[in-house]
Design a protein around this motif. Structure first.
Motif, PDB file in Angstrom:
ATOM      1  N   THR A   3       0.829  -1.198   0.000  1.00 28.18           N
ATOM      2  CA  THR A   3       0.000   0.000   0.000  1.00 28.18           C
ATOM      3  C   THR A   3       0.860   1.243   0.000  1.00 28.18           C
ATOM      4  O   THR A   3       0.656   2.170   0.756  1.00 28.18           O
ATOM      5  CB  THR A   3      -0.933   0.014   1.220  1.00 28.18           C
ATOM      6  N   GLU A   4       1.864   1.222  -0.855  1.00 26.94           N
ATOM      7  CA  GLU A   4       2.711   2.412  -1.006  1.00 26.94           C
ATOM      8  C   GLU A   4       1.956   3.474  -1.789  1.00 26.94           C
ATOM      9  O   GLU A   4       1.095   3.160  -2.604  1.00 26.94           O
ATOM     10  CB  GLU A   4       3.985   2.039  -1.778  1.00 26.94           C
ATOM     11  N   ALA A   5       2.291   4.709  -1.545  1.00 29.41           N
ATOM     12  CA  ALA A   5       1.711   5.785  -2.346  1.00 29.41           C
ATOM     13  C   ALA A   5       2.222   5.670  -3.777  1.00 29.41           C
ATOM     14  O   ALA A   5       3.349   5.235  -4.013  1.00 29.41           O
ATOM     15  CB  ALA A   5       2.086   7.137  -1.752  1.00 29.41           C
ATOM     16  N   LEU A   6       1.418   6.047  -4.734  1.00 29.30           N
ATOM     17  CA  LEU A   6       1.777   5.934  -6.144  1.00 29.30           C
ATOM     18  C   LEU A   6       2.816   6.972  -6.529  1.00 29.30           C
ATOM     19  O   LEU A   6       2.790   8.097  -6.046  1.00 29.30           O
ATOM     20  CB  LEU A   6       0.533   6.158  -7.010  1.00 29.30           C
ATOM     21  N   GLU A   8       4.454   9.467  -9.451  1.00 30.64           N
ATOM     22  CA  GLU A   8       3.807  10.334 -10.419  1.00 30.64           C
ATOM     23  C   GLU A   8       3.571   9.585 -11.742  1.00 30.64           C
ATOM     24  O   GLU A   8       2.506   9.705 -12.352  1.00 30.64           O
ATOM     25  CB  GLU A   8       4.697  11.560 -10.654  1.00 30.64           C
ATOM     26  N   ASP A   9       4.576   8.832 -12.157  1.00 30.90           N
ATOM     27  CA  ASP A   9       4.470   8.098 -13.419  1.00 30.90           C
ATOM     28  C   ASP A   9       3.428   6.996 -13.349  1.00 30.90           C
ATOM     29  O   ASP A   9       2.626   6.814 -14.267  1.00 30.90           O
ATOM     30  CB  ASP A   9       5.832   7.495 -13.803  1.00 30.90           C
ATOM     31  N   ALA A  10       3.450   6.249 -12.262  1.00 32.93           N
ATOM     32  CA  ALA A  10       2.481   5.167 -12.096  1.00 32.93           C
ATOM     33  C   ALA A  10       1.064   5.722 -12.105  1.00 32.93           C
ATOM     34  O   ALA A  10       0.167   5.175 -12.752  1.00 32.93           O
ATOM     35  CB  ALA A  10       2.743   4.418 -10.790  1.00 32.93           C
ATOM     36  N   ALA A  11       0.886   6.833 -11.402  1.00 33.13           N
ATOM     37  CA  ALA A  11      -0.436   7.453 -11.340  1.00 33.13           C
ATOM     38  C   ALA A  11      -0.903   7.882 -12.720  1.00 33.13           C
ATOM     39  O   ALA A  11      -2.066   7.719 -13.076  1.00 33.13           O
ATOM     40  CB  ALA A  11      -0.414   8.656 -10.393  1.00 33.13           C
ATOM     41  N   ALA A  12       0.015   8.398 -13.520  1.00 34.30           N
ATOM     42  CA  ALA A  12      -0.349   8.865 -14.857  1.00 34.30           C
ATOM     43  C   ALA A  12      -0.837   7.701 -15.719  1.00 34.30           C
ATOM     44  O   ALA A  12      -1.836   7.817 -16.426  1.00 34.30           O
ATOM     45  CB  ALA A  12       0.838   9.553 -15.517  1.00 34.30           C
ATOM     46  N   GLY A  13      -0.140   6.587 -15.656  1.00 32.12           N
ATOM     47  CA  GLY A  13      -0.523   5.416 -16.439  1.00 32.12           C
ATOM     48  C   GLY A  13      -1.869   4.858 -16.018  1.00 32.12           C
ATOM     49  O   GLY A  13      -2.715   4.549 -16.859  1.00 32.12           O
ATOM     50  N   LEU A  14      -2.055   4.741 -14.722  1.00 32.11           N
ATOM     51  CA  LEU A  14      -3.316   4.204 -14.213  1.00 32.11           C
ATOM     52  C   LEU A  14      -4.473   5.158 -14.484  1.00 32.11           C
ATOM     53  O   LEU A  14      -5.576   4.733 -14.842  1.00 32.11           O
ATOM     54  CB  LEU A  14      -3.201   3.941 -12.713  1.00 32.11           C
ATOM     55  N   ALA A  15      -4.208   6.448 -14.342  1.00 38.50           N
ATOM     56  CA  ALA A  15      -5.259   7.437 -14.557  1.00 38.50           C
ATOM     57  C   ALA A  15      -5.766   7.387 -15.993  1.00 38.50           C
ATOM     58  O   ALA A  15      -6.953   7.605 -16.248  1.00 38.50           O
ATOM     59  CB  ALA A  15      -4.751   8.841 -14.225  1.00 38.50           C
ATOM     60  N   ARG A  16      -4.865   7.080 -16.923  1.00 44.76           N
ATOM     61  CA  ARG A  16      -5.292   6.975 -18.320  1.00 44.76           C
ATOM     62  C   ARG A  16      -6.369   5.893 -18.472  1.00 44.76           C
ATOM     63  O   ARG A  16      -7.324   6.051 -19.226  1.00 44.76           O
ATOM     64  CB  ARG A  16      -4.090   6.666 -19.217  1.00 44.76           C
ATOM     65  N   GLY A  17      -6.174   4.807 -17.744  1.00 42.02           N
ATOM     66  CA  GLY A  17      -7.166   3.731 -17.764  1.00 42.02           C
ATOM     67  C   GLY A  17      -8.493   4.149 -17.153  1.00 42.02           C
ATOM     68  O   GLY A  17      -9.554   3.959 -17.750  1.00 42.02           O
TER      69      GLY A  17
ATOM     70  N   LEU B  30      -5.722   9.971  -3.557  1.00 44.15           N
ATOM     71  CA  LEU B  30      -6.396   8.792  -3.005  1.00 44.15           C
ATOM     72  C   LEU B  30      -5.385   7.814  -2.439  1.00 44.15           C
ATOM     73  O   LEU B  30      -5.566   7.270  -1.343  1.00 44.15           O
ATOM     74  CB  LEU B  30      -7.216   8.109  -4.102  1.00 44.15           C
ATOM     75  N   SER B  31      -4.323   7.606  -3.176  1.00 46.53           N
ATOM     76  CA  SER B  31      -3.293   6.669  -2.756  1.00 46.53           C
ATOM     77  C   SER B  31      -2.600   7.149  -1.481  1.00 46.53           C
ATOM     78  O   SER B  31      -2.286   6.357  -0.590  1.00 46.53           O
ATOM     79  CB  SER B  31      -2.302   6.485  -3.903  1.00 46.53           C
ATOM     80  N   LEU B  32      -2.374   8.446  -1.389  1.00 43.16           N
ATOM     81  CA  LEU B  32      -1.743   9.001  -0.186  1.00 43.16           C
ATOM     82  C   LEU B  32      -2.650   8.819   1.028  1.00 43.16           C
ATOM     83  O   LEU B  32      -2.178   8.499   2.128  1.00 43.16           O
ATOM     84  CB  LEU B  32      -1.443  10.490  -0.380  1.00 43.16           C
ATOM     85  N   ILE B  33      -3.931   9.017   0.826  1.00 42.97           N
ATOM     86  CA  ILE B  33      -4.866   8.863   1.938  1.00 42.97           C
ATOM     87  C   ILE B  33      -4.972   7.397   2.353  1.00 42.97           C
ATOM     88  O   ILE B  33      -4.946   7.062   3.527  1.00 42.97           O
ATOM     89  CB  ILE B  33      -6.262   9.417   1.567  1.00 42.97           C
TER      90      ILE B  33
END
Lengths: 108, 108
Positions: A3-6, A8-17, B30-33
């Motif tokens: 449960t690590e925080a995402l 920036e890059d990981a978040a960008a990829g997932l957000a696209r989905g 969300l991930s940070l929270i």
DNA sequence: TCTCTGCCTAGACAGTCATCTAAACAACCG
DNA sequence: CGGTTGTTTAGATGACTGTCTAGGCAGAGA
């Protein structure tokens, strides 16, 4: 539990989905394809399920495809679409892990 | 297995959730929270994790809250946010079921 | 009460998006 | 080859979104 925080890059990829899923029409398209016996659906069937024009449906399918959620192939006159399960699983798991972390309490 | 196609209304409700997740900043929030020990995070900590202005973070938190993904409470000077696990679980399950239906083959 | 800090609201602006019509491309069939 | 049908591309348009600055509200403390 992971449960690590995402990043920036990981978040960008997932957000696209998730962004691709953030439209009612696209969600219904995905659901129609997923619910389909055989796993493949012709575009013409999808178009019939909506009151939208063909080009609009085509646009939404393109968005879903570019997000990696579905793939397609032309066979003769018709184009068939199907789900990419691995991609959906990645998105599902992120939410699942976050929900679990939040409901079971602190990670550390 | 429940793999019916979504109704228009159901799709609209679910899409609202996914739409909120479809931005890298909101996904990281969300991930940070979720990753937070104790389950609650103060806005000031979230703001520090980005190079964005306070109002922008506040806006994104509002979007997440209106999508039902998080909730908040003011306690004295600070406002704390936490995850709503049930809402995340609903979205996760939709993807999970769709992925499963697609990878295990026809439903009938 | 005055001030300071944390957070949110209001309004502006540039960029993106969902939808349409018109037109192009692709495959079949006479 | 010409026509018909299925699908996509191109371009236009109105609506929405992410971000900012400026300002307002709420609570704490002197």
């Amino acid at each position: 539990m992971v449960t690590e925080a995402l990043t920036e890059d990981a978040a960008a990829g997932l957000a696209r989905g998730f962004k691709a899923l953030g439209d009612p029409v696209r969600l219904r398209l995905l659901s129609l394809i997923a619910a389909r016996a055989g796993g493949e659906v012709c575009v013409c069937e999808l178009t019939d399920a909506f009151t939208l024009t063909g080009p609009t449906i085509s646009h939404h399918l393109k968005v879903l495809r570019e997000a990696g959620l579905i793939d397609c192939q032309r066979r003769g006159t018709w184009v068939y679409y199907w789900i990419v399960p691995a991609r959906l699983a990645v998105l599902s798991q992120l939410l699942d892990v976050s929900a679990a972390a939040a409901s079971t309490g602190p990670t550390r």
